[in-house]
Motif scaffolding. Sequence first.
Motif, PDB file in Angstrom:
ATOM      1  N   SER A  63      14.587  -4.892  -8.326  1.00 28.13           N
ATOM      2  CA  SER A  63      13.250  -4.483  -7.899  1.00 28.13           C
ATOM      3  C   SER A  63      12.541  -5.557  -7.070  1.00 28.13           C
ATOM      4  N   ASP A  64      13.039  -6.808  -7.145  1.00 24.25           N
ATOM      5  CA  ASP A  64      12.425  -7.897  -6.378  1.00 24.25           C
ATOM      6  C   ASP A  64      12.991  -8.012  -4.958  1.00 24.25           C
ATOM      7  N   MET A  79      23.126 -11.666   0.391  1.00 27.82           N
ATOM      8  CA  MET A  79      22.766 -10.335  -0.097  1.00 27.82           C
ATOM      9  C   MET A  79      21.563  -9.822   0.682  1.00 27.82           C
ATOM     10  N   VAL A  80      21.644  -8.588   1.168  1.00 30.88           N
ATOM     11  CA  VAL A  80      20.545  -7.991   1.931  1.00 30.88           C
ATOM     12  C   VAL A  80      20.278  -6.589   1.402  1.00 30.88           C
ATOM     13  N   ARG A  81      19.091  -6.087   1.739  1.00 32.63           N
ATOM     14  CA  ARG A  81      18.747  -4.720   1.329  1.00 32.63           C
ATOM     15  C   ARG A  81      18.325  -3.906   2.549  1.00 32.63           C
ATOM     16  N   TRP A 115      29.944   0.106  -4.675  1.00 31.97           N
ATOM     17  CA  TRP A 115      29.938  -1.348  -4.503  1.00 31.97           C
ATOM     18  C   TRP A 115      28.546  -1.880  -4.155  1.00 31.97           C
ATOM     19  N   SER A 116      27.655  -0.997  -3.748  1.00 31.47           N
ATOM     20  CA  SER A 116      26.286  -1.396  -3.435  1.00 31.47           C
ATOM     21  C   SER A 116      25.353  -0.763  -4.469  1.00 31.47           C
ATOM     22  N   TYR A 117      24.103  -1.216  -4.472  1.00 35.74           N
ATOM     23  CA  TYR A 117      23.140  -0.662  -5.427  1.00 35.74           C
ATOM     24  C   TYR A 117      21.823  -0.378  -4.705  1.00 35.74           C
ATOM     25  N   ASP A 118      21.513   0.883  -4.542  1.00 37.65           N
ATOM     26  CA  ASP A 118      20.237   1.311  -3.958  1.00 37.65           C
ATOM     27  C   ASP A 118      19.938   0.597  -2.638  1.00 37.65           C
ATOM     28  N   GLY A 119      20.956   0.500  -1.772  1.00 33.71           N
ATOM     29  CA  GLY A 119      20.769  -0.144  -0.469  1.00 33.71           C
ATOM     30  C   GLY A 119      20.990  -1.640  -0.466  1.00 33.71           C
ATOM     31  N   ILE A 120      21.289  -2.232  -1.620  1.00 36.01           N
ATOM     32  CA  ILE A 120      21.546  -3.675  -1.702  1.00 36.01           C
ATOM     33  C   ILE A 120      23.051  -3.910  -1.577  1.00 36.01           C
ATOM     34  N   GLY A 144      17.958  -4.753 -15.488  1.00 35.07           N
ATOM     35  CA  GLY A 144      17.673  -4.588 -14.062  1.00 35.07           C
ATOM     36  C   GLY A 144      18.057  -5.777 -13.200  1.00 35.07           C
ATOM     37  N   TYR A 145      18.741  -6.761 -13.781  1.00 37.12           N
ATOM     38  CA  TYR A 145      19.192  -7.906 -12.995  1.00 37.12           C
ATOM     39  C   TYR A 145      20.506  -7.565 -12.291  1.00 37.12           C
ATOM     40  N   LEU A 146      20.649  -8.057 -11.097  1.00 35.44           N
ATOM     41  CA  LEU A 146      21.861  -7.803 -10.323  1.00 35.44           C
ATOM     42  C   LEU A 146      23.033  -8.605 -10.868  1.00 35.44           C
TER      43      LEU A 146
END
Length: 351
Positions: free
Chosen positions: A213-214, A248-250, A265-270, A331-333
Amino acid sequence: MSHDEQAGIEKAQQPSSGLAVSIDDPVQNPGMPPHRTRMTDKDPKSAKAAERAIYGLFYLSVAGSIWAVAAYMLFPIEDMQYTSIRNNNMFIGLGIALSLLSIGVGAIHWSKTLMSDKEHVEERHPTQGTPETRAGAIEVFEKANEESGFGRRKMIRNSLFAALAASILPGVTLFRGLAPHDGNDPVALLKQTMWESGQHLVRDPHGTRIKASDVTIGSAFHVIPESLAGLSHHDGYLDEKAKAMVLMVRMRPDQITEREERKDWSYDGIVAYSKVCTHVGCPVALYEQHTHHLLCPCHQSQFDVSDEAKVVFGPAARPLPQLPITVDDEGYLVAKSDFTEPVGPSFWEIH
């Protein structure tokens, strides 16, 4: 033409002094300057001293090359200590500089003191590849050999050969530092990093965990595995970081092109990709938000993060390896696994 104009032209053509010539006269050949005999041409002792100085310089070049090789062994850069790295660079550089400088100074001293000092005038003529021309070229080389004393002055010739042969040794020796020293397969070494399932992604270098979320759209984070943040420099921190560093980019999820097997392999655009360029291993850390391109500053390879980090420009041979990620219960990556292919340059024809 008026009378005044005609008079002006005639006046301009008249010489203003006794040294001037008419504009219709050709440029006079000033001739060769008086020949000045060198001391080495008049005094055999001076010639012998110059010869000793020349082959002394060439052998000094050999010593510089040998010293550069010795410095590589005496101050191993693999120790990763500041003093050792500084001494390695300084003493190897001094050895190579002495080697090349001595060859250059010796060659110039040779040409100025012992080679033929006679002035020659060569008239221009059409260049033709006739047998006579080729025979003339051979004659020129034979005369140059005679005038330079290359075939006759054996000490100078042999010392030059030795200096040139020794000058390549430091460069060959330095190639040793590019290979692993423990007998392991380099591909296997680059395929295994500190990333593993459940390993938290943390900021480099502070080691703070990152919540999904950050991470805002368009932002970029320099990331390392959490276990790496706890290592000291004496425990192989730099070696492990060189393989495990990640950018890491979003983006918006609809901007990402993914194969079916990489959908998770990605998470919500990350997305997260290795920062090690697949050309020669420079850190790829320049992110352009509008184009979603990563730029390597060393040789300008560019990778499209929105399309599995494929190469869009430059000498890199393959895309950047992707790190599969997800989030934990808080919620931590976290990483889902290690990289599925070797990171870094493609020296070894990695496919």
